[in-house]
Enzyme design. Structure first.
Site, PDB file in Angstrom:
ATOM      1  N   PRO A  88       0.823  -1.225   0.000  1.00  0.00           N
ATOM      2  CA  PRO A  88       0.000   0.000   0.000  1.00  0.00           C
ATOM      3  C   PRO A  88       0.850   1.265   0.000  1.00  0.00           C
ATOM      4  CG  PRO A  88      -0.606  -1.495   1.794  1.00  0.00           C
ATOM      5  CD  PRO A  88       0.623  -2.048   1.171  1.00  0.00           C
ATOM      6  N   GLU A 115      -1.893  -6.657   6.172  1.00  0.00           N
ATOM      7  CA  GLU A 115      -1.163  -6.431   7.433  1.00  0.00           C
ATOM      8  C   GLU A 115       0.328  -6.360   7.182  1.00  0.00           C
ATOM      9  OE1 GLU A 115      -4.958  -8.555   7.966  1.00  0.00           O
ATOM     10  OE2 GLU A 115      -3.163  -8.876   6.755  1.00  0.00           O
ATOM     11  N   ARG A 152       0.821  -5.756 -21.979  1.00  0.00           N
ATOM     12  CA  ARG A 152       0.274  -5.211 -23.231  1.00  0.00           C
ATOM     13  C   ARG A 152       1.338  -4.438 -24.017  1.00  0.00           C
ATOM     14  NH1 ARG A 152      -0.612   0.117 -23.186  1.00  0.00           N
ATOM     15  NH2 ARG A 152      -2.005   0.136 -24.968  1.00  0.00           N
ATOM     16  N   ASP A 167      -0.574   4.399 -29.433  1.00  0.00           N
ATOM     17  CA  ASP A 167       0.417   5.337 -29.967  1.00  0.00           C
ATOM     18  C   ASP A 167       1.164   6.005 -28.813  1.00  0.00           C
ATOM     19  OD1 ASP A 167      -2.024   7.976 -30.461  1.00  0.00           O
ATOM     20  OD2 ASP A 167      -1.218   6.969 -28.711  1.00  0.00           O
TER      21      ASP A 167
HETATM   22  N1  J9Q Z   1      -3.799  -2.128  -0.157  1.00  0.00           N
HETATM   23  C1  J9Q Z   1      -2.856  -3.138  -0.315  1.00  0.00           C
HETATM   24  C2  J9Q Z   1      -2.804  -4.209   0.580  1.00  0.00           C
HETATM   25  C3  J9Q Z   1      -1.847  -5.223   0.395  1.00  0.00           C
HETATM   26  C4  J9Q Z   1      -0.980  -5.173  -0.666  1.00  0.00           C
HETATM   27  C5  J9Q Z   1      -1.047  -4.138  -1.575  1.00  0.00           C
HETATM   28  C6  J9Q Z   1      -1.972  -3.125  -1.408  1.00  0.00           C
HETATM   29  C7  J9Q Z   1      -2.007  -2.013  -2.380  1.00  0.00           C
HETATM   30  C8  J9Q Z   1      -1.189  -1.872  -3.476  1.00  0.00           C
HETATM   31  N2  J9Q Z   1      -1.572  -0.743  -4.094  1.00  0.00           N
HETATM   32  C9  J9Q Z   1      -2.581  -0.205  -3.405  1.00  0.00           C
HETATM   33  O1  J9Q Z   1      -2.875  -0.999  -2.342  1.00  0.00           O
END
Ligand code: J9Q
Length: 238
Positions: A88, A115, A152, A167
């Protein structure tokens, strides 16, 4: 490109790796994606992957041993992967990072849990990556977002038709232009005349102008960023 994904919820990736552009890229052998269950790298009877945090506090933390065992096993041969951890609080993922990652021959994505992951796992990690400032239950969806944006960009993955649309505009992170298809009028809403004109130069400049206008209105920081990097042409700046 090869991507190894380490996760405690491998089933979440099943549809993502079978369907659509990504599914075709994998089945055609253009890219290789292997999803590994961290639980398969435990050695105890109960296949424990997490534990309570030292120092107390809520939730559980992913243990280091199974992840290190997986890393050691998966990096015995071949090129060392560039390792991402979805977190996060990681560096914000964007199109620029997608382009950079698409040039790596091999990636490993360790899916974090809300966590958290034992801090020592980060000694394996090259980049901690967040897809945005919101709270998810785990890093599996961020891993799929990252893989979708990166894969992609691999030559041949989008095929002929779609690659024409990929593009420098969208790959500079500019917002797209408005799209229309038949009918030419629907419930009193008409398709812009220029798109019916068949005048390709006019259509192209209308689309560029629409994309720049929308980006300036909604995401001015993208324009500033491109200006700073000299990635906007003189006429685009006018
Ligand atoms: N919220 C999360 C909880 C656990 C692992 C990644 C995230 C995450 C990654 N990008 C935004 O949130």
């Amino acid at each position: 490109m090869r991507i190894d994904v380490l996760t405690v919820l491998p089933g979440l990736f099943d549809c993502f790796l079978k369907e659509g552009v990504i599914g075709k890229a994998i089945s055609s052998g253009k890219v290789e994606v292997k999803v590994h269950n961290i639980r398969d790298f435990t050695t105890d009877k109960h296949r424990v992957v997490d534990d309570v945090p030292y120092g107390g506090g809520p939730g559980m933390v992913l243990k280091p041993e199974p992840i290190f065992r997986a890393y050691d096993e998966l990096t015995k041969e071949g090129e060392k992967p560039y390792v991402l951890l979805t977190e996060p609080w990681g560096e914000k993922f964007n199109q620029e990072m997608a382009v950079e990652l698409s040039k790596k021959p091999r990636l490993m994505i360790i899916c974090g849990r809300y966590e958290g992951v034992d801090e020592r796992v980060k000694s394996l990690v090259d980049r901690e990556v967040s897809i945005g400032d919101y709270v998810l239950t785990g890093g599996e969806l961020p891993a799929m977002v990252i893989m979708d944006a990166v894969l992609r960009l691999i030559p041949g993955v989008l095929g002929n038709l779609e690659s024409l649309r990929a593009d420098s505009f969208s790959d500079r992170g500019l917002l797209g232009y408005p799209n229309y298809t038949r009918p030419a009028e629907f419930r009193g809403m008409k398709v812009p005349e220029v798109l019916l004109s068949g005048h390709h130069k006019k259509i192209e400049s209308w689309r560029k102008e629409q994309s720049l206008r929308k980006t300036l209105e909604r995401r001015p920081e993208i324009i500033e960023n491109l200006k700073r990097k000299g990635l906007l042409t003189k006429e685009e700046l006018e």
